[in-house]
Write an enzyme that holds these catalytic residues in place. Structure first.
Site, PDB file in Angstrom:
ATOM      1  N   HIS A 433       0.827  -1.202   0.000  1.00  0.00           N
ATOM      2  CA  HIS A 433       0.000   0.000   0.000  1.00  0.00           C
ATOM      3  C   HIS A 433       0.863   1.255   0.000  1.00  0.00           C
ATOM      4  CE1 HIS A 433      -2.089   3.304   2.131  1.00  0.00           C
ATOM      5  NE2 HIS A 433      -3.039   3.002   1.276  1.00  0.00           N
ATOM      6  N   CYS A 764      34.793   4.034 -23.223  1.00  0.00           N
ATOM      7  CA  CYS A 764      33.960   4.143 -22.028  1.00  0.00           C
ATOM      8  C   CYS A 764      34.663   5.046 -21.032  1.00  0.00           C
ATOM      9  CB  CYS A 764      33.752   2.767 -21.387  1.00  0.00           C
ATOM     10  SG  CYS A 764      33.070   1.537 -22.502  1.00  0.00           S
TER      11      CYS A 764
END
Length: 806
Positions: A433, A764
């Site tokens: 919830h 990279c």
């Protein structure tokens, strides 16, 4: 449905005025029975013939509700009560709601309505053999707005036994139309209280108390990624999952693989499942449920087999395709028959229609002391004063902007949660919830910490971060962070390929919407460190381990896997598959492990298998490990994981990369060994790349190009080895410079030679985003691709575009 005639005190009544069986309903009946019940009818009639199991049942109509109010004179009483509601501060909401519910519960059903419910119950008993109990659920509908949603606002009752109790449970559903949260929800959304009716759905109870139950989403609830189905559940009744009372099992299923009929479960995560909700003794109109401790052996077992997960995912996909939108489902397994069922389905509303091209990124600017951790909901950072509340009745303690800290939440907390800057709970998973409400509010939440109410002090200044991956962190004090608005729509696509550097599989789905060509470097060390945690050889030689503490730890981590070797292979495969799925069909270049010996030794059980080296940075790492007898078996386990990803799951977008390959001969050895282990270069589109990070890789680039299909420049190692310095040494750190002319010349040579041999070459690193001149240099040299960390992508694209425009 044929008309049922009921004789009540000499009167003949048409049962269909008050009752509609699910099989006679479809989505056009929302105004009469609410969205939940209409959807169940739609699925039974349209999807039941396809083999999807939905428990039988019936719904009371809106007309039954209006006649209940009329019979008891409640419309006027409720209208008067609600007119007295303080609509500014809701100071009398609790009192108003209580009086309204009491008024409804004092009421009695008109005899015809009660008789119709009982008759329908008896017919259900006749149709369903051994009907022991039913679930009675609320399904609201607005008179003028049948498409309005009231999800989660009203009550459900489980394990209701007998016709009399079913009638009473229906009345309790009517009363739940006036819970505090439901009243406030209608006020907030501008609904007239007296134009909203309630239909009670009475459905055969699946005996999941003897098996398992849970929920599912046809898109990922955290990121909104649309190609993965997420299923979660626990032992016993599903309420524990909905409430967030347990740490549940999780399953991720890739839709394209599911459609192809190949292995589609890309990840499984076992939850602790400490509690199991089962039936208690029934009371009038309300079947009771109780939580019992889950036996240890069941805590260490998955609640569903792979075949059952695949079945549920297939059904979820069919439901999504039928409705033409993302769906939120509830499922249950019957412990007596062994059958799976879908018990509810409703549209997913949080992510549907979101614009993913506009983002806000959050980054902490400083470190701090971590107080507790849990599941991160959202990607934001916030701060506030912690307020520990034990129930919504203490709402007055929480000021606007405070951080709500509590054990567990339910819908009664909704109005309280709206005031909080963040929500932190002891219990709960990604579908609890608290998590659902946080997503709806766009709020920060860390759920399932297990200890927040003990470790956080009331009144303490805290920072709550959900910007560091799947794990949310609560820090002491107010930390500084930065926020950056990103609009990728404003950035055109550069000619140079832009790719990502990735390590954490849990973040892949968030970043999959970035406008990149794929992943230029996936570091599997993160998966081994954080998910596997165990040295591969410690799993392979478990019985011979001397370290008793390590053995106990390994036993706990590998409990769901009878074959400890398989634990490593499956977990590594799942980590890689998650990133491969997130970017599919874009390429994902996976670097095989590049731990140094001291880092391998830090894995559980690792010290018994690793040498002590003076300089691990230049020692037993990369390609040299793979064919060495000291690690060859470990490398085979890595290869088997990659084989599962590519050949069984179908992720042929995965390319493999060999790091720290010192010589051409070493490269040939590794490529041949990978072939022996089932990863044959060229077969099933397999390409094998090499990290170009050693001067020998540049000098002999043309020879290496005869062995490998592509290169990726590792600028960190290339810089330290060209300049002859240890990048980890603070004494010479000021000399580490990727813009040094010697480094640029090495990079230029590597690109030139790769292009000459007709193979791809990328780089990279951080430099192209930090330094526009470095990005310009790479573009001028004709590099194929540049890979960035996710937080540097926008800057990197801008730098590349500026360079290409010049």
């Amino acid at each position: 449905m044929c008309l049922q005639v009921i004789l009540t005190k000499g009167k003949i009544s048409n049962m269909s005025t008050y009752i509609r069986f699910f099989e006679d309903l479809n989505n056009t009946d929302v105004a009469e029975v609410g969205g939940k019940n209409a959807s169940l009818g739609e699925m039974i009639s349209q999807l039941g013939p396809n083999g999807i199991h939905i428990p039988a049942g019936f719904a009371t109509t809106a007309q039954a509700y209006w006649e209940f109010l009329e019979h008891n004179g409640l419309k006027e009483e409720l209208t008067t009560l609600l007119e007295e509601l303080d609509r500014q501060k809701f100071s009398n909401l609790s009192e108003t709601g209580k009086k309204a519910r009491q008024a409804v519960m004092r009421g009695a059903f008109p005899e015809e309505v009660a008789a119709a419910i009982k008759e329908a119950y008896h017919q259900l008993e006749e149709k369903e053999e051994a009907l022991s109990s039913v679930a009675v659920r609320s399904s609201a509908t607005a008179e003028d707005l049948p498409e309005a949603s009231f999800a989660g606002q009203h009550d459900s009752f489980l394990n209701v036994q007998g016709a009399e109790d079913a009638v009473e449970a229906c009345k309790k559903c009517y009363a739940s139309l006036f819970t505090d949260r439901a009243i406030r929800y209608r006020e907030h959304n501008g609904f007239d209280h007296m134009k909203v009716a309630l239909s009670a759905g009475v459905q055969k109870m699946v005996r999941s108390d003897k098996a398992s139950a849970g929920v599912g989403f046809t898109i990922l609830p955290d990121s909104g990624y649309e190609q993965v189905i997420f299923l979660t559940g626990t032992w016993g009744l599903g309420e524990n999952v909905v409430q967030g009372a347990v740490n549940a099992d999780e399953f991720y299923v890739f839709k394209p693989s599911l459609k192809k009929g190949i292995r589609s479960i890309i990840s499984k995560k076992i939850g602790s499942k400490e509690q199991t909700m089962v039936y208690g003794e029934a009371k009038k109109g309300e079947g009771t449920t109780v939580n019992k401790d889950t036996p240890k052996n069941k805590q260490h077992r998955f609640i569903l087999t792979d075949e059952e997960v695949t079945t549920l995912a297939t059904w979820a996909l069919e439901i999504e395709e039928h409705y033409g939108r993302a769906m939120d489902i509830e499922w249950a397994k019957d412990g007596e028959s062994g059958e799976l069922y879908i018990v509810q389905a409703r549209p997913e509303t949080v992510h549907s229609g979101k614009d993913k091209s506009k983002l806000k990124e959050y980054r902490l600017k400083e470190g701090g002391t971590v107080v507790t951790t849990g599941n991160a909901i959202g990607e934001k950072v916030t701060k506030g004063i912690a307020r520990i509340l034990s129930s919504p009745d203490e709402a007055d303690k929480l000021q606007e902007g405070d951080v709500l800290v509590t054990g567990i939440t339910n819908p009664d907390w909704d109005t309280v949660m709206k005031k909080a800057s963040a929500i932190v709970t002891d219990s709960g998973g990604r579908t609890s919830h608290a998590a659902i409400v946080a997503r709806e509010l766009g709020a920060v939440a860390v759920v399932g910490t297990e200890d927040a109410t003990q470790t956080i002090k009331d009144g303490q200044q805290i920072t709550v971060s959900c910007a560091e991956g799947h794990t949310g962190k609560v820090y002491e004090g107010f930390l500084k962070w930065e926020e950056e608005d990103i609009n990728f729509e404003q950035l055109r696509k550069p000619e140079t390929e832009v790719m990502l550097i990735m390590a954490d599989p849990d973040m892949a789905f968030f970043y999959s919407s970035y406008p990149v060509a794929g992943v230029g470097l996936m570091r599997i060390e993160f998966v081994i460190n954080n998910t596997v945690k165990i040295h591969p050889l410690a799993l392979l030689h478990f019985e011979e381990l001397k370290d008793k503490k390590a053995k106990k730890w390994i036993e706990e981590l590998t409990a769901p896997y009878p074959d400890k070797r398989l634990y490593f292979i499956e977990k590594l495969a799942e980590g890689v598959a998650s990133i491969a799925a997130a970017f599919y069909p874009r390429q994902v270049i996976v670097r095989m492990s590049d731990f140094k010996s001291n880092e391998y030794a830090d894995l559980i059980g690792g010290r018994e298998f690793e040498p002590e080296e003076e300089n691990p940075m230049l020692g037993f790492r990369g390609a040299s490990r793979y064919y060495s007898e000291a690690y060859r078996d470990g490398f085979q386990m890595e290869c088997e994981a990659m084989k599962i990803v590519r050949n069984e799951m179908g992720f042929t977008n995965v390319k493999l990369m060999v790091p720290f390959c010192r010589t051409v001969e070493e490269g040939k050895k590794v490529v041949n060994l990978m072939g022996d282990f089932g990863l044959k270069q060229g077969w099933n589109e397999l390409e094998i790349y090499m990290m170009c990070e050693i001067p020998s890789n540049v000098i002999l680039a043309e020879e290496f190009a005869e062995v490998f299909d592509g290169f990726s420049i590792g600028s960190n190692d290339l810089t330290q080895l060209t300049l002859g310095l240890d990048r980890d040494s603070a004494l010479v750190s000021d000399l580490f410079d990727e813009l040094n002319p010697a480094i640029k010349q090495m990079i230029s040579m590597a690109i030139e030679r790769a292009k000459k041999k007709g193979i791809k070459i990328g780089l990279c690193g951080q430099a192209p985003s930090d330094f526009p001149e470095f990005a310009r240099f790479l573009v001028e040299q004709g590099i194929t691709s540049i890979s960035f960390n996710p937080d540097a992508v926008a800057r990197g694209i801008k730098n590349i575009l500026e360079a290409e425009d010049k």
